[in-house]
Design a protein around this motif. Structure first.
Motif, PDB file in Angstrom:
ATOM      1  N   ASP A 186     -21.040  12.327  46.991  1.00 14.15           N
ATOM      2  CA  ASP A 186     -21.906  12.312  45.955  1.00 14.15           C
ATOM      3  C   ASP A 186     -21.269  12.380  44.427  1.00 14.15           C
ATOM      4  O   ASP A 186     -22.173  12.660  43.548  1.00 14.15           O
ATOM      5  CB  ASP A 186     -22.917  13.691  46.152  1.00 14.15           C
ATOM      6  N   MET A 187     -19.998  12.186  44.347  1.00 15.09           N
ATOM      7  CA  MET A 187     -19.545  12.439  43.097  1.00 15.09           C
ATOM      8  C   MET A 187     -19.337  11.048  42.642  1.00 15.09           C
ATOM      9  O   MET A 187     -18.457  10.025  43.025  1.00 15.09           O
ATOM     10  CB  MET A 187     -17.815  12.994  43.074  1.00 15.09           C
ATOM     11  N   PRO A 188     -19.949  10.733  41.431  1.00 17.04           N
ATOM     12  CA  PRO A 188     -20.315   9.235  40.991  1.00 17.04           C
ATOM     13  C   PRO A 188     -18.619   8.844  40.273  1.00 17.04           C
ATOM     14  O   PRO A 188     -18.292   9.599  39.367  1.00 17.04           O
ATOM     15  CB  PRO A 188     -21.150   9.444  39.835  1.00 17.04           C
ATOM     16  N   THR A 189     -18.405   7.596  40.690  1.00 16.22           N
ATOM     17  CA  THR A 189     -17.120   6.961  39.999  1.00 16.22           C
ATOM     18  C   THR A 189     -17.248   5.680  40.022  1.00 16.22           C
ATOM     19  O   THR A 189     -18.194   5.127  40.663  1.00 16.22           O
ATOM     20  CB  THR A 189     -16.146   7.753  40.457  1.00 16.22           C
ATOM     21  N   ASN A 190     -16.293   5.146  39.473  1.00 18.22           N
ATOM     22  CA  ASN A 190     -16.010   3.535  39.722  1.00 18.22           C
ATOM     23  C   ASN A 190     -14.958   3.305  40.325  1.00 18.22           C
ATOM     24  O   ASN A 190     -13.798   3.367  39.363  1.00 18.22           O
ATOM     25  CB  ASN A 190     -16.355   2.748  38.179  1.00 18.22           C
ATOM     26  N   ARG A 191     -14.587   3.068  41.477  1.00 14.54           N
ATOM     27  CA  ARG A 191     -13.466   2.983  41.903  1.00 14.54           C
ATOM     28  C   ARG A 191     -12.468   1.721  41.394  1.00 14.54           C
ATOM     29  O   ARG A 191     -11.343   1.682  41.143  1.00 14.54           O
ATOM     30  CB  ARG A 191     -13.610   2.507  43.749  1.00 14.54           C
ATOM     31  N   GLY A 192     -13.214   0.250  41.328  1.00 11.71           N
ATOM     32  CA  GLY A 192     -12.686  -0.838  40.772  1.00 11.71           C
ATOM     33  C   GLY A 192     -11.918  -0.510  39.426  1.00 11.71           C
ATOM     34  O   GLY A 192     -10.924  -0.823  38.955  1.00 11.71           O
ATOM     35  N   LEU A 193     -12.860   0.119  38.403  1.00 17.91           N
ATOM     36  CA  LEU A 193     -12.517   0.186  37.254  1.00 17.91           C
ATOM     37  C   LEU A 193     -11.350   1.228  37.071  1.00 17.91           C
ATOM     38  O   LEU A 193     -10.530   0.953  36.180  1.00 17.91           O
ATOM     39  CB  LEU A 193     -13.642   0.930  36.402  1.00 17.91           C
ATOM     40  N   ILE A 194     -11.190   2.197  37.918  1.00 14.74           N
ATOM     41  CA  ILE A 194     -10.173   3.289  37.820  1.00 14.74           C
ATOM     42  C   ILE A 194      -8.830   2.707  38.203  1.00 14.74           C
ATOM     43  O   ILE A 194      -7.957   2.766  37.502  1.00 14.74           O
ATOM     44  CB  ILE A 194     -10.647   4.565  38.614  1.00 14.74           C
ATOM     45  N   ILE A 195      -8.727   1.823  39.168  1.00 12.51           N
ATOM     46  CA  ILE A 195      -7.784   1.188  39.660  1.00 12.51           C
ATOM     47  C   ILE A 195      -7.151   0.030  38.925  1.00 12.51           C
ATOM     48  O   ILE A 195      -5.857   0.062  38.527  1.00 12.51           O
ATOM     49  CB  ILE A 195      -7.871   0.431  41.203  1.00 12.51           C
ATOM     50  N   SER A 196      -8.140  -0.479  38.192  1.00 12.76           N
ATOM     51  CA  SER A 196      -7.670  -1.224  37.030  1.00 12.76           C
ATOM     52  C   SER A 196      -6.962  -0.865  35.756  1.00 12.76           C
ATOM     53  O   SER A 196      -6.031  -1.227  35.392  1.00 12.76           O
ATOM     54  CB  SER A 196      -8.870  -2.251  36.615  1.00 12.76           C
ATOM     55  N   VAL A 197      -7.704   0.449  35.289  1.00 11.99           N
ATOM     56  CA  VAL A 197      -7.169   1.085  34.225  1.00 11.99           C
ATOM     57  C   VAL A 197      -5.802   1.557  34.531  1.00 11.99           C
ATOM     58  O   VAL A 197      -4.735   1.567  33.809  1.00 11.99           O
ATOM     59  CB  VAL A 197      -8.249   2.012  33.716  1.00 11.99           C
ATOM     60  N   THR A 198      -5.682   2.286  35.597  1.00 16.60           N
ATOM     61  CA  THR A 198      -4.385   2.817  36.008  1.00 16.60           C
ATOM     62  C   THR A 198      -3.249   1.729  36.313  1.00 16.60           C
ATOM     63  O   THR A 198      -1.913   1.933  35.884  1.00 16.60           O
ATOM     64  CB  THR A 198      -4.627   3.784  37.248  1.00 16.60           C
ATOM     65  N   THR A 199      -3.606   0.603  36.659  1.00 17.45           N
ATOM     66  CA  THR A 199      -2.566  -0.261  36.841  1.00 17.45           C
ATOM     67  C   THR A 199      -2.271  -0.951  35.517  1.00 17.45           C
ATOM     68  O   THR A 199      -0.863  -0.905  35.325  1.00 17.45           O
ATOM     69  CB  THR A 199      -3.151  -1.528  37.683  1.00 17.45           C
ATOM     70  N   VAL A 200      -3.167  -1.010  34.629  1.00 14.33           N
ATOM     71  CA  VAL A 200      -2.554  -1.508  33.231  1.00 14.33           C
ATOM     72  C   VAL A 200      -1.809  -0.486  32.625  1.00 14.33           C
ATOM     73  O   VAL A 200      -0.719  -0.649  31.948  1.00 14.33           O
ATOM     74  CB  VAL A 200      -4.005  -1.847  32.537  1.00 14.33           C
ATOM     75  N   LEU A 201      -2.499   0.773  32.648  1.00 12.81           N
ATOM     76  CA  LEU A 201      -1.486   2.069  32.161  1.00 12.81           C
ATOM     77  C   LEU A 201      -0.036   1.758  32.530  1.00 12.81           C
ATOM     78  O   LEU A 201       0.890   2.108  31.894  1.00 12.81           O
ATOM     79  CB  LEU A 201      -2.192   3.202  32.497  1.00 12.81           C
TER      80      LEU A 201
END
Length: 645
Positions: free
Chosen positions: A602-617
């Motif tokens: 029930d913890m809301p998050t966006n898996r695709g966005l997080i993976i994309s942002v961390t990859t770019v970082l």
């Protein structure tokens, strides 16, 4: 303290014992300050529908876990046969205390946290092997000269192993300092609202493990470059002069593989930290069906010896609301069995008028919340249809209910629930009440999904409780500014009445998820440590390699290559490795995000966005780490470099 008398709930109590400081595990016991004898008398002793008790047992050493489970299971079966109204279709089972302590997401996140911390160790090991290998190759001529002068392989190996041991001991000493700091930080972050801290001990076993891990790691990953030194061809190394020596194809592939692995592991760590950071932020800021801004909340428990019946409880509740509502800056005041930002725990079976009674164990169930008339205004929950509770809904009037949208749709379909009658079906005596309103659905900020989505409100006066939450909405002032006034007002009503967790609602919400916040901070520290190590690794290896290729770059520049050509050449080799590592790490990052999603569904998050942002970082950090030595390589003076040859 033994023999002293204190007042609890207005009654004098004698202290007969003191527990040790180590008896403070709030994960199982809760935030307990005082233990009292359990008094089950009167209606409590005969009420089989109230399941507020927990059974704790110490299994005899001669009894196996299976036998203990069988005993408890048979006990539950006999209860179901003897008292079918209360226990039909129910079963008993044993649960080890350790599982209770690590229930829910803890069973997944704790092993995952250990695994991710091991990733940092692997990145450090990779760094160590890579940098020592590059350092050893830069000393190839030195080793060749020693070998030519008659040094044995053991004599060549000894200084390299000694260097690794010195590094490991220095690292272990620094690690212990950090561990002591972390112990104090973790104890401070784990402090409960009653001031108790969880103890984190660093004993000889922890120290021995840290020392052993440091030595084994440094020696094991320092042997690889040492083996390279032992396999040097003395004649070829002396002929080459030792300059520009970057190792054979196998050595280059090993270094590249280590860098790729570092970035893959770093991406996994960053994704896990990003998932928790984003998810916890969403949890603490989720306002589903209620609003906590400008709200003060707290909990109080009326002394049972003073407030012996519903009439006295209701009288105190009415007076408390009047006094609180009269405070300057208060727009509305309310009392409720439970506040909307945490899960409710009062579960009852339901009966619906006009329908056949389901067989025992098959009845619909809902969570109930007793509230005062101003509750919905105070917490910002909208009544969509019908009416709110008012002062005419008293203990002597007909029972009434307000149901949530989901409850209305599930129980009555497309038909209007207004005017329909429902009853609590925990016993044979059904007290029917009319549905007078439909409220918007609410959702708590806790990350565990509530298994019972049905929510029903009833007037608190028709179900008086000793323990309730007070909810005060303020206007024109800060919620924290009214905390002392609220506490003083309640103390004037009853000096023996302490208010627990009295604070701004947003502060209380953040406190409720502080265990996740600790996990987030730990994982974030691990992730950024891994990122720093990976960046340091690629920077160190490329910088060392560039230093060994100085005369090559000098010749290229002398033959007409531009500085941009040199920088592009260096950047290309490093960025390619970081890109390959990031691509490989995406699979691991996806796996970690799936694990956290299953632990906290029930913890809301966006898996695709997080993976994309961390990859770019990660990729940006890699480019910067490669660009610094590349810029230095482009500044090589060809004349000075070739003259040094």
């Amino acid at each position: 303290a033994i023999g002293k008398t204190i007042r609890l709930d207005g009654e004098p109590c004698l202290i007969i014992g003191v527990l040790p400081d180590s008896f403070n595990d709030w994960r199982y016991m809760g935030e307990i300050d005082v233990f009292r004898p359990l008094d089950l008398s009167g209606s409590k002793a005969s009420d089989r529908n109230d399941r507020f008790l927990k059974v704790v047992g110490l299994r005899a050493r001669s009894l196996s876990p299976a036998d203990a489970h069988g005993f408890v299971s048979d006990f539950g079966a006999r209860l179901a046969d003897a008292y079918p109204d209360a226990n039909a279709k129910s079963s008993w089972r044993t649960i080890p205390v350790q599982e209770v302590v690590t229930e829910g997401g803890g069973r997944i996140t704790l092993p995952m946290l250990i695994a991710l911390s091991a990733f940092v160790l692997l990145i450090a090991c990779s760094n160590l092997a890579n940098l020592l290998l590059a350092r050893t190759m830069s000393r190839a001529r030195e080793f060749a000269v020693r070998g030519a002068l008659g040094a044995s392989r053991l004599q060549l190996l000894r200084p390299l192993v000694a260097e690794s041991l010195i590094l490991s001991l220095a690292g272990c000493a620094l690690a212990l300092v950090v561990a002591l700091w972390f112990r104090d930080w973790a104890a401070m972050r784990s402090t409960g609202s009653n001031g108790e801290r969880v103890l984190f001990l660093i004993d000889w076993r922890v120290t021995t493990w840290a020392l052993g891990a440091s030595i084994v790691t440094a020696v094991a990953f320092g042997i690889a470059p040492a083996l390279f030194a032992m396999r040097l061809n003395v004649n070829e190394t002396l002929k080459s002069g030792g300059r520009g020596m970057t190792g054979g194809r196998g050595h280059r592939r090993l270094r590249q593989l280590l860098i790729v692995g570092q970035f893959a592991l770093a991406l996994v760590l960053l994704t896990g930290a990003g998932h928790l950071i984003r998810g916890l932020h969403n949890l603490n800021n989720r306002r589903s069906g209620w609003e906590s801004a400008h709200l003060v909340s707290g909990t109080f428990l009326l002394p049972a010896a003073t407030y012996t019946d519903g009439a006295r409880i209701n009288a105190f509740h009415r007076l408390a609301i009047e006094r609180l509502a009269a405070l300057p800056g208060v727009s509305s005041a309310s009392l409720a069995s439970f506040n909307p930002f945490f899960n409710w725990s009062e579960l009852h079976k339901l009966a619906i008028e006009g329908r056949e009674k389901p067989e025992p164990g098959r009845e619909p169930a809902a969570n109930f919340n007793g509230v005062t008339p101003a509750y919905f205004d105070a917490v910002g929950t909208h009544v969509l249809r019908g009416r709110e509770f008012n002062d005419r809904d008293t203990a002597d009037s007909a029972p009434v209910f307000i149901v949530s949208q989901t409850t209305a749709r599930s129980l009555f379909g497309n038909a209007s629930p207004l005017g329909r009658r429902i009853a609590i079906a925990d016993g044979d005596d059904l007290k029917w009440g009319e549905v007078v309103g439909v409220a918007s659905d609410i959702q708590s900020i806790l990350p565990s999904q509530n298994p019972v989505p049905f929510e029903i409100y009833r007037p608190l006066s028709q179900a008086p409780r000793l323990e309730v939450d007070l909810l005060v909405r303020v206007a024109g002032v800060s919620p924290a500014a009214l905390v002392d006034d609220i506490r003083s007002t309640m103390a004037q009503l009853d000096p023996d009445l302490p208010i627990r967790n009295l604070s701004a609602a947003n502060t209380r919400i953040e406190r409720a998820n502080y265990q996740l916040a600790v996990l987030r901070d730990v994982l974030s520290g691990i992730a950024f440590l891994g990122l720093a190590l990976a960046a340091l690794g690629i920077y160190g290896v490329i910088a060392r390699t560039m230093a060994q290729r100085t005369n090559e770059f000098a010749i290229r520049l002398a033959l007409g290559a531009s500085i941009e050509n040199i920088i592009r050449l260096v950047l290309k080799s490093g960025v390619k490795l970081a890109a390959v590592g990031s691509v490989i790490g995406v699979a691991g990052a996806y796996g970690v995000s799936r694990l956290l999603a299953s632990a906290y569904p029930d913890m809301p998050t966006n898996r695709g966005l997080i993976i994309s942002v961390t990859t770019v970082l990660l990729f940006v950090v890699a480019v910067v780490a490669c660009w610094l030595p590349a810029r230095r390589a482009g500044r090589v003076n060809p004349v000075d470099a070739l003259r040094a040859e």
